[in-house]
Scaffold this active site. Structure first.
Site, PDB file in Angstrom:
ATOM      1  N   ASN A   7       8.193 -17.465 -12.263  1.00 38.07           N
ATOM      2  CA  ASN A   7       8.853 -16.560 -11.328  1.00 38.07           C
ATOM      3  C   ASN A   7       9.666 -17.439 -10.379  1.00 38.07           C
ATOM      4  O   ASN A   7       9.123 -18.055  -9.468  1.00 38.07           O
ATOM      5  CB  ASN A   7       7.784 -15.762 -10.571  1.00 38.07           C
ATOM      6  CG  ASN A   7       8.395 -14.725  -9.656  1.00 38.07           C
ATOM      7  OD1 ASN A   7       9.611 -14.712  -9.443  1.00 38.07           O
ATOM      8  ND2 ASN A   7       7.560 -13.860  -9.119  1.00 38.07           N
ATOM      9  N   ARG A  90      10.318 -14.009 -15.189  1.00 40.51           N
ATOM     10  CA  ARG A  90      10.541 -12.766 -14.463  1.00 40.51           C
ATOM     11  C   ARG A  90      12.014 -12.720 -14.067  1.00 40.51           C
ATOM     12  O   ARG A  90      12.514 -13.666 -13.441  1.00 40.51           O
ATOM     13  CB  ARG A  90       9.672 -12.727 -13.210  1.00 40.51           C
ATOM     14  CG  ARG A  90       9.949 -11.492 -12.413  1.00 40.51           C
ATOM     15  CD  ARG A  90       9.288 -11.507 -11.083  1.00 40.51           C
ATOM     16  NE  ARG A  90       9.652 -10.281 -10.391  1.00 40.51           N
ATOM     17  CZ  ARG A  90       9.666 -10.150  -9.080  1.00 40.51           C
ATOM     18  NH1 ARG A  90       9.315 -11.157  -8.321  1.00 40.51           N
ATOM     19  NH2 ARG A  90      10.015  -9.022  -8.525  1.00 40.51           N
ATOM     20  N   HIS A 179       9.919  -3.503  -9.183  1.00 45.04           N
ATOM     21  CA  HIS A 179       8.460  -3.621  -9.382  1.00 45.04           C
ATOM     22  C   HIS A 179       8.027  -3.017 -10.722  1.00 45.04           C
ATOM     23  O   HIS A 179       6.865  -2.633 -10.895  1.00 45.04           O
ATOM     24  CB  HIS A 179       7.647  -2.875  -8.294  1.00 45.04           C
ATOM     25  CG  HIS A 179       7.715  -3.472  -6.931  1.00 45.04           C
ATOM     26  ND1 HIS A 179       7.697  -2.714  -5.788  1.00 45.04           N
ATOM     27  CD2 HIS A 179       7.777  -4.762  -6.519  1.00 45.04           C
ATOM     28  CE1 HIS A 179       7.746  -3.499  -4.729  1.00 45.04           C
ATOM     29  NE2 HIS A 179       7.808  -4.761  -5.149  1.00 45.04           N
ATOM     30  N   ARG A 240      11.515  -4.234   5.570  1.00 44.56           N
ATOM     31  CA  ARG A 240      12.621  -3.353   5.138  1.00 44.56           C
ATOM     32  C   ARG A 240      12.386  -1.938   5.625  1.00 44.56           C
ATOM     33  O   ARG A 240      11.260  -1.448   5.617  1.00 44.56           O
ATOM     34  CB  ARG A 240      12.718  -3.335   3.606  1.00 44.56           C
ATOM     35  CG  ARG A 240      13.310  -4.594   3.038  1.00 44.56           C
ATOM     36  CD  ARG A 240      13.268  -4.596   1.522  1.00 44.56           C
ATOM     37  NE  ARG A 240      12.494  -5.725   1.052  1.00 44.56           N
ATOM     38  CZ  ARG A 240      11.969  -5.844  -0.159  1.00 44.56           C
ATOM     39  NH1 ARG A 240      12.142  -4.905  -1.053  1.00 44.56           N
ATOM     40  NH2 ARG A 240      11.282  -6.911  -0.485  1.00 44.56           N
ATOM     41  N   GLU A 383       1.396  -8.955 -12.706  1.00 43.31           N
ATOM     42  CA  GLU A 383       2.701  -8.968 -13.377  1.00 43.31           C
ATOM     43  C   GLU A 383       2.804 -10.151 -14.330  1.00 43.31           C
ATOM     44  O   GLU A 383       3.388 -10.052 -15.398  1.00 43.31           O
ATOM     45  CB  GLU A 383       3.814  -9.039 -12.319  1.00 43.31           C
ATOM     46  CG  GLU A 383       3.935  -7.744 -11.538  1.00 43.31           C
ATOM     47  CD  GLU A 383       4.599  -7.933 -10.185  1.00 43.31           C
ATOM     48  OE1 GLU A 383       3.920  -8.457  -9.281  1.00 43.31           O
ATOM     49  OE2 GLU A 383       5.762  -7.557 -10.044  1.00 43.31           O
TER      50      GLU A 383
END
Ligand code: AMP
Length: 414
Positions: A7, A90, A179, A240, A383
């Protein structure tokens, strides 16, 4: 088969080395602050912990350091880099094109570069990781798993924004969602736990970490998700804003803020941090709330209210929901958030078992009351394992590998 999952972020590379198909992690590590004076590096494996502080100028040097560490005669876990048969990367944005994980070819790399237009902070470092891995592990199969891929099944009625249609045709402005690997992983895990086929289940998956998103999954397919063209839309997140009236942006512009400043405010200074004025970390906010801090309490209330609103919307979207899944750092560890979000929803078929809710942390488990029509689960996301699984499947299908369909096709043709 040894599968390395990478990643690669703007200034960091996170990795895990798996033994597949056993799904066993044999090493994991993190390199941070690439390009700064000192880049801390840590690796954990059965052969102990390695910590190095050194200067790593770029991603290529970073991956070189990682591979040297994995193959180090004293602290490494494989004798030679040739043992790494596949690398799963990823990749954040795969546009509308990539509906699943793929073998990386020059054409795929060109597409990832093209979608950097939609994910300028993520796709370029993802590509740097791919280039470095191709250089240092030229014999390994390289695959890409896209955050957007799981959401390519979302129908137009949920994906298109109500702006002039030509903006979709000209700029491909639509809801892509993110996601996806996490939502797909937890949905698949629950199907395994319940011993049901994923196509029999309607699920709502809540990924609540620093970034937060919620997805409605009908018979194994994502049909709506809260993040949009970018990961800014939807739920309240660490820094956010999530949803807001778009006119706020023009209002701020009228007040003298330029687009870059507004972008920074909405992505970096909003959410839990902006509301509380103190922290983007839910752990801190829960502690502050317990100490009587009204701003922390308000931030938590707004976080849970927004999540509850989306949950209600997705219950309506699905018509029938079998289960709700909580995952991500907050979803897995924070009983208060789950209680505040779900309390009072008995009329909709949702009832928490408060004891189980309090006690289940970062492990798989059901937290709904026995007999509740909609079951509620915690499933820690993984993940990396999903990406490793995809890389393993793609590598196994390659011609020359005895277990893949490509190999059997070849045999049939003969
Ligand atoms: P992630 O991005 O999935 O690592 O999640 C980060 C968020 O999870 C932060 O807001 C953390 O405060 C929260 N988190 C992580 N561990 C815990 C915990 N044990 N209790 C409450 N929140 C946690």
């Amino acid at each position: 088969m040894k599968v390395l999952v990478i990643n690669s972020g703007s200034s960091s590379i996170k990795y895990q080395l798996f033994e597949m198909p056993r799904s066993e992690v044999i090493a994991r590590g993190l390199l941070e602050k690439i390009g700064e004076e000192i880049s801390p590096f840590r690796q954990k494996s059965g052969r102990g912990e390695v910590e190095i502080k050194t200067r790593v100028p770029d991603h290529e040097a970073g991956l070189n350091l990682i591979i040297r560490s994995i193959t180090d005669p004293e602290t490494g876990v494989v004798a030679s880099r040739n043992e790494i048969a596949a690398v799963g990367h990823r990749v954040v944005h795969g546009g509308e094109e990539f509906t699943g994980s793929v073998l990386i070819t020059p054409r795929v790399m060109a597409k990832i570069r093209k979608y950097a237009d939609l994910a300028p902070l993520h796709n370029p470092p993802n590509l740097m990781g791919i280039r470095a891995a191709r250089k240092f592990l030229p014999g390994a199969v390289q695959t890409a798993s896209f955050d957007t891929a799981f959401h390519t099944t979302i129908p137009d009625k949920a994906a298109l924004y109500a702006i002039p249609h030509h903006f979709y045709h000209r700029y491909r402005i639509k809801r892509y969602g993110f996601h996806g690997t996490s939502h797909r992983y937890v949905a698949r895990r629950l199907a395994e736990i319940l011993k049901r086929d994923k196509t029999e289940l309607n699920l709502i998956t809540c990924h609540l970490g620093n970034g937060c998103s919620i997805t409605a999954i009908e018979q194994g397919r994502s049909v709506d998700t809260s993040m949009g063209l970018t990961p800014l839309e939807g739920l309240v997140m660490g820094t956010r804003s999530g949803d807001l009236d778009p006119a706020i942006i023009f209002y701020l512009a009228d007040k003298g803020y330029n687009p870059k400043e507004i972008n920074n405010i909405l992505n970096k200074q909003s959410g839990l941090l902006g509301l509380s004025g103190q922290s983007n970390d839910m752990r801190n906010l829960v502690a502050l709330r317990e100490g009587g801090d009204p701003r922390a309490a308000l931030a938590i209330d707004i976080f849970c209210y927004r999540l509850r609103k989306y949950l209600g919307a997705y219950l309506a979207v699905l018509g029938r929901t079998d289960a709700i899944i909580f995952t991500g750092g907050i979803g897995e560890n924070n009983p208060l958030i789950r209680t505040l979000t779900l309390q009072g929803l008995e009329g909709l078929g949702i009832r928490l078992d408060e004891k189980r809710n309090r006690l289940t942390r970062a492990v798989e488990g059901e937290i709904s009351a026995p007999g509740a029509p909609i079951r509620v689960y915690i499933i820690p996301t993984n993940e990396e394992l999903r990406i490793a699984g995809d890389a393993y499947e793609i590598a196994s299908r390659r011609p020359g590998n005895a277990i893949g369909p490509a190999a059997s096709k070849k045999r049939r043709r003969k």
